[in-house]
Design an enzyme around this catalytic site. Structure first.
Site, PDB file in Angstrom:
ATOM      1  N   TYR A  50      11.896  -2.734   1.373  1.00  0.00           N
ATOM      2  CA  TYR A  50      11.240  -2.027   2.374  1.00  0.00           C
ATOM      3  C   TYR A  50      12.055  -1.285   2.942  1.00  0.00           C
ATOM      4  CZ  TYR A  50       8.036  -0.987   6.270  1.00  0.00           C
ATOM      5  OH  TYR A  50       7.229  -0.412   7.257  1.00  0.00           O
ATOM      6  N   ASN A  60       0.624  -1.111   0.056  1.00  0.00           N
ATOM      7  CA  ASN A  60       0.052  -0.010  -0.061  1.00  0.00           C
ATOM      8  C   ASN A  60       0.784   1.185  -0.035  1.00  0.00           C
ATOM      9  OD1 ASN A  60      -3.088  -0.415   0.589  1.00  0.00           O
ATOM     10  ND2 ASN A  60      -1.925  -2.299   1.362  1.00  0.00           N
ATOM     11  N   HIS A 112      -0.167  -9.714  -5.379  1.00  0.00           N
ATOM     12  CA  HIS A 112       0.426 -10.545  -4.363  1.00  0.00           C
ATOM     13  C   HIS A 112       1.009 -11.971  -5.163  1.00  0.00           C
ATOM     14  CE1 HIS A 112      -0.152  -7.697  -1.328  1.00  0.00           C
ATOM     15  NE2 HIS A 112      -1.245  -8.130  -0.782  1.00  0.00           N
ATOM     16  N   ALA A 148       1.937  10.970   7.161  1.00  0.00           N
ATOM     17  CA  ALA A 148       1.054  11.329   6.598  1.00  0.00           C
ATOM     18  C   ALA A 148      -0.107  10.280   5.790  1.00  0.00           C
ATOM     19  CB  ALA A 148       1.705  11.778   4.950  1.00  0.00           C
TER      20      ALA A 148
HETATM   21  S1  PPS Z   1      -0.955  -5.871   2.378  1.00  0.00           S
HETATM   22  O1  PPS Z   1      -2.409  -5.735   3.084  1.00  0.00           O
HETATM   23  O2  PPS Z   1      -0.702  -7.265   2.527  1.00  0.00           O
HETATM   24  O3  PPS Z   1      -1.170  -5.121   1.141  1.00  0.00           O
HETATM   25  O4  PPS Z   1      -0.071  -5.157   3.190  1.00  0.00           O
HETATM   26  P1  PPS Z   1       1.041  -4.191   2.803  1.00  0.00           P
HETATM   27  O5  PPS Z   1       0.483  -2.743   2.344  1.00  0.00           O
HETATM   28  O6  PPS Z   1       1.966  -4.810   1.669  1.00  0.00           O
HETATM   29  O7  PPS Z   1       2.205  -3.987   3.908  1.00  0.00           O
HETATM   30  C1  PPS Z   1       1.552  -3.291   5.131  1.00  0.00           C
HETATM   31  C2  PPS Z   1       2.891  -2.679   5.871  1.00  0.00           C
HETATM   32  O8  PPS Z   1       3.535  -1.844   5.429  1.00  0.00           O
HETATM   33  C3  PPS Z   1       3.485  -0.598   6.377  1.00  0.00           C
HETATM   34  N1  PPS Z   1       3.222   0.543   5.474  1.00  0.00           N
HETATM   35  C4  PPS Z   1       4.375   1.635   5.524  1.00  0.00           C
HETATM   36  N2  PPS Z   1       5.508   1.540   6.259  1.00  0.00           N
HETATM   37  C5  PPS Z   1       6.234   2.549   6.163  1.00  0.00           C
HETATM   38  N3  PPS Z   1       6.024   3.998   5.522  1.00  0.00           N
HETATM   39  C6  PPS Z   1       4.661   4.000   5.102  1.00  0.00           C
HETATM   40  N4  PPS Z   1       4.289   5.067   4.635  1.00  0.00           N
HETATM   41  C7  PPS Z   1       3.849   2.606   5.118  1.00  0.00           C
HETATM   42  N5  PPS Z   1       2.352   2.590   4.618  1.00  0.00           N
HETATM   43  C8  PPS Z   1       2.345   1.080   5.234  1.00  0.00           C
HETATM   44  C9  PPS Z   1       2.292  -1.180   7.182  1.00  0.00           C
HETATM   45  O9  PPS Z   1       2.445  -0.220   8.441  1.00  0.00           O
HETATM   46  C10 PPS Z   1       2.360  -2.492   7.462  1.00  0.00           C
HETATM   47  O10 PPS Z   1       3.422  -2.715   8.429  1.00  0.00           O
HETATM   48  P2  PPS Z   1       3.579  -3.004   9.694  1.00  0.00           P
HETATM   49  O11 PPS Z   1       4.847  -3.738  10.167  1.00  0.00           O
HETATM   50  O12 PPS Z   1       2.420  -4.000  10.014  1.00  0.00           O
HETATM   51  O13 PPS Z   1       3.303  -1.724  10.170  1.00  0.00           O
END
Ligand code: PPS
Length: 315
Positions: free
Chosen positions: A215, A70, A130, A253
């Site tokens: 990531y 996302n 995915h 944000a």
């Molecule tokens: S999904 O539902 O499988 O598509 O999830 P996905 O988006 O691949 O992964 C979700 C994790 O991405 C983190 N996330 C972020 N990290 C850093 N910066 C930004 N802007 C950001 N946006 C989403 C999100 O917090 C999930 O990780 P965790 O470790 O659970 O916080």
């Protein structure tokens, strides 16, 4: 960035309502030996997907669940929309009132008719997935559409997946992290095994139309990552426009904006957004088992090396 989020939120709301009514054993179904959530995927859609026609200028984002799809998806959508302001496609991409221009961004999620509707979407389409490479429709590789491949260290993926599964009714929940860990290691997860995913995509990582990003490196230097992504997809943005994309994609944000972009999912999805939260959940035994399987399955592979396991997964 695209403001068409009504359908996205409607799909998620329906999945949550359906998940609440279902028996735990019905939440996932098996298709070609991989598990998927029954509330948002179906065998009919997978069948229809085989005839999906990719375009050469499609913008694909591939990542195992919980790898930051996302996040990077917002970056890509924002880059494409901002770059389109310089072209004649601008009006159609920015038409806020036209929900016809929105499809759920994950290729494999939705009804079997979505691929016909997608033919009417203007270029460049931004598409997340995915799926394992072998389960993508043949046209994706045939047309040589560019793919951004996103990977994240397995310990943080597992930690994120555990919390996500327990918070959402469409996914199985687990009494303990240890129960979850057992299934994760066996690959009994929606979209299958993390280790199979990285292993299979490793075979494609050298293709000139695939760029890999982790990531962790994006966390380290978001501005550099955004610039590299924009160059890879040949999107032409000014320095000021790039900076706007960087600013809008900070965790803070995105979390703040998440009710309008993700509805009820927002508060669950934007959990920590950090590196090494696994240290709060992994026992010595979990560490040993994960280290062993990583060594067996992924050490020496192209993507295994990119993950820098020794840096991000050692206590
Ligand atoms: S999904 O539902 O499988 O598509 O999830 P996905 O988006 O691949 O992964 C979700 C994790 O991405 C983190 N996330 C972020 N990290 C850093 N910066 C930004 N802007 C950001 N946006 C989403 C999100 O917090 C999930 O990780 P965790 O470790 O659970 O916080």
């Amino acid at each position: 960035m695209s403001k068409h989020r009504n359908k996205f939120i409607a799909v998620i709301d329906k999945a949550m309502a359906d998940g609440n009514k279902m028996e735990p054993e019905d939440l996932l179904f098996l298709y070609k030996q991989v598990l998927y959530p029954s509330t948002i995927c179906s065998p009919e859609t997978f069948k229809a997907l085989e005839s999906f026609e990719a375009r050469n200028d499609d913008v694909f984002l591939a990542g195992y669940p919980k790898s930051g799809t996302n996040w990077v998806g917002q970056i890509l959508t924002d880059l494409v929309t901002t770059s389109a302001k310089h072209t004649e496609n601008f009006n159609s991409l920015e038409d806020d009132d036209n929900d016809e221009l929105e499809e759920f961004p994950y290729l494999e999620v939705g009804d079997a008719e979505k691929y016909q509707r997608m033919e009417n979407l203007p270029s460049r389409r931004v598409i997340f997935t995915h799926l394992l490479p072998n389960n993508l429709p043949a046209s994706v590789f045939k047309r040589e559409a560019k793919i951004l491949l996103l990977i994240r260290n397995p310990k943080d993926v597992a930690t994120s997946f555990y919390h996500f599964s327990n918070a959402l009714s469409p996914l199985p929940s687990y009494k303990t992290f240890d129960d979850f860990f057992t299934d994760f290691m066996k690959g009994k997860m929606p979209w299958g095994s993390y280790f199979d995913y990285v292993f299979e995509w490793s075979k494609h990582a050298d293709r000139k139309n695939i760029m890999t990003i982790t990531y962790e490196e994006l966390k380290e230097n978001r501005a550099l990552g955004v610039k590299q992504i924009s160059e890879f997809f040949e999107l032409h943005l000014s320095d000021e426009e790039i900076q706007g994309v960087v600013d809008r994609s900070s965790f803070e944000a995105m979390k703040e904006n998440s009710t309008s972009t993700h509805g009820a999912l927002g508060s669950v999805l934007f959990r920590k957004g950090s590196v090494s939260d696994w240290k709060n959940f992994f026992s010595e035994d979990h560490n040993q088992k994960m280290d062993m399987i990583f060594e067996e399955r992924l050490s020496g592979t192209k993507l295994g090396e990119r993950l820098k396991y020794g840096v991000y997964c050692k206590p």
